[in-house]
Scaffold this motif. Structure first.
Motif, PDB file in Angstrom:
ATOM      1  N   TYR A  18      -0.504  -4.157   5.300  1.00  0.00           N
ATOM      2  CA  TYR A  18      -0.329  -3.564   3.975  1.00  0.00           C
ATOM      3  C   TYR A  18       0.754  -2.495   3.862  1.00  0.00           C
ATOM      4  O   TYR A  18       1.121  -2.117   2.756  1.00  0.00           O
ATOM      5  N   ALA A  19       1.263  -1.983   4.980  1.00  0.00           N
ATOM      6  CA  ALA A  19       2.266  -0.911   4.893  1.00  0.00           C
ATOM      7  C   ALA A  19       3.607  -1.460   4.419  1.00  0.00           C
ATOM      8  O   ALA A  19       3.972  -2.592   4.707  1.00  0.00           O
ATOM      9  N   ILE A  58      -2.585   4.646   3.223  1.00  0.00           N
ATOM     10  CA  ILE A  58      -3.618   4.049   4.055  1.00  0.00           C
ATOM     11  C   ILE A  58      -4.393   5.196   4.679  1.00  0.00           C
ATOM     12  O   ILE A  58      -3.813   6.077   5.313  1.00  0.00           O
ATOM     13  N   ALA A  89       0.850  -1.199   0.000  1.00  0.00           N
ATOM     14  CA  ALA A  89       0.000   0.000   0.000  1.00  0.00           C
ATOM     15  C   ALA A  89       0.881   1.242   0.000  1.00  0.00           C
ATOM     16  O   ALA A  89       1.897   1.298   0.695  1.00  0.00           O
ATOM     17  N   HIS A  90       0.506   2.215  -0.793  1.00  0.00           N
ATOM     18  CA  HIS A  90       1.225   3.493  -0.808  1.00  0.00           C
ATOM     19  C   HIS A  90       0.566   4.500   0.132  1.00  0.00           C
ATOM     20  O   HIS A  90       1.236   5.350   0.701  1.00  0.00           O
ATOM     21  N   THR A 109      -2.207  -1.371   8.697  1.00  0.00           N
ATOM     22  CA  THR A 109      -0.804  -0.974   8.580  1.00  0.00           C
ATOM     23  C   THR A 109       0.099  -2.189   8.727  1.00  0.00           C
ATOM     24  O   THR A 109       1.045  -2.370   7.953  1.00  0.00           O
ATOM     25  N   ILE A 123       0.370   7.298   5.839  1.00  0.00           N
ATOM     26  CA  ILE A 123      -0.875   6.988   6.534  1.00  0.00           C
ATOM     27  C   ILE A 123      -1.511   8.280   7.044  1.00  0.00           C
ATOM     28  O   ILE A 123      -0.845   9.093   7.688  1.00  0.00           O
ATOM     29  N   THR A 167       4.865   3.801   2.444  1.00  0.00           N
ATOM     30  CA  THR A 167       3.473   4.031   2.829  1.00  0.00           C
ATOM     31  C   THR A 167       3.302   5.300   3.652  1.00  0.00           C
ATOM     32  O   THR A 167       3.995   5.513   4.638  1.00  0.00           O
ATOM     33  N   SER A 222       5.430   3.045   9.068  1.00  0.00           N
ATOM     34  CA  SER A 222       5.147   3.784   7.842  1.00  0.00           C
ATOM     35  C   SER A 222       6.245   4.783   7.528  1.00  0.00           C
ATOM     36  O   SER A 222       7.049   5.119   8.382  1.00  0.00           O
TER      37      SER A 222
END
Length: 165
Positions: free
Chosen positions: A93-94, A78, A75-76, A90, A100, A98, A133
């Motif tokens: 997918y972080a 969140i 994930a870029h 997080t 957030i 990423t 992140s």
């Protein structure tokens, strides 16, 4: 159409049922489609009607046709509507790139409200989100919305009172 920093751009939107997660993913997807990008959206509803976890994957590309699922760690962005759900997403997918953005105001599950369970320490939760992140931005969105609502209500009441006077 502006060139994307990441192609595909992977966005996870997460929260608790009733917070507008599905609407948010549709708004983001529509905005990107209107700008000429290809968009794929996948949503999990779970027990969303009962305040359960809700998550959407929004994938954006300049020209690729994409599957709806974001691979773990990729994930870029969140966007979190609830801090514990943000931390859960997080953790899964972080990755190193990423960013957030999340609301730090907790929505307590029924078990916590009944005293059966305990909500995690807020400071520790926020620290872990930041640690996992590239950048983390707590934004008190629910508090801002409540304040705006109170101002609008007060303004409306004042207008009604003025007409009645």
């Amino acid at each position: 159409m502006k060139k994307l920093k990441f192609d595909p751009l992977n966005i996870v939107i997460c929260g608790i049922g009733g917070q507008g997660n599905v609407l948010a993913s549709e708004v983001v997807g529509s905005a990107m489609t209107d700008r000429g990008y290809r968009v794929a959206i996948g949503e999990t509803y779970g027990a969303s009607q009962r305040g359960g976890s809700v998550m959407s994957h929004v994938r954006v590309s300049e020209d690729q046709e994409l599957s709806v699922l974001i691979p773990s760690g990729e994930a870029h962005i969140i966007i979190g509507f609830e801090p514990l759900e943000t931390l859960r997403m997080t953790r899964k997918y972080a990755g190193p790139n990423t960013t957030i953005v999340y609301d730090p105001r907790p929505v307590y599950p029924l078990g916590v409200l009944q005293g059966i369970q305990q909500y995690p320490d807020q400071e520790a939760l926020m620290a872990e989100i930041a640690e996992l992140s590239a950048a983390a931005y707590p934004v008190p969105a629910a508090d801002i919305a409540l304040e705006l609502n109170q101002k609008a209500f007060a303004k409306g009441c004042a207008a009604v009172n003025k007409k009645e006077a």
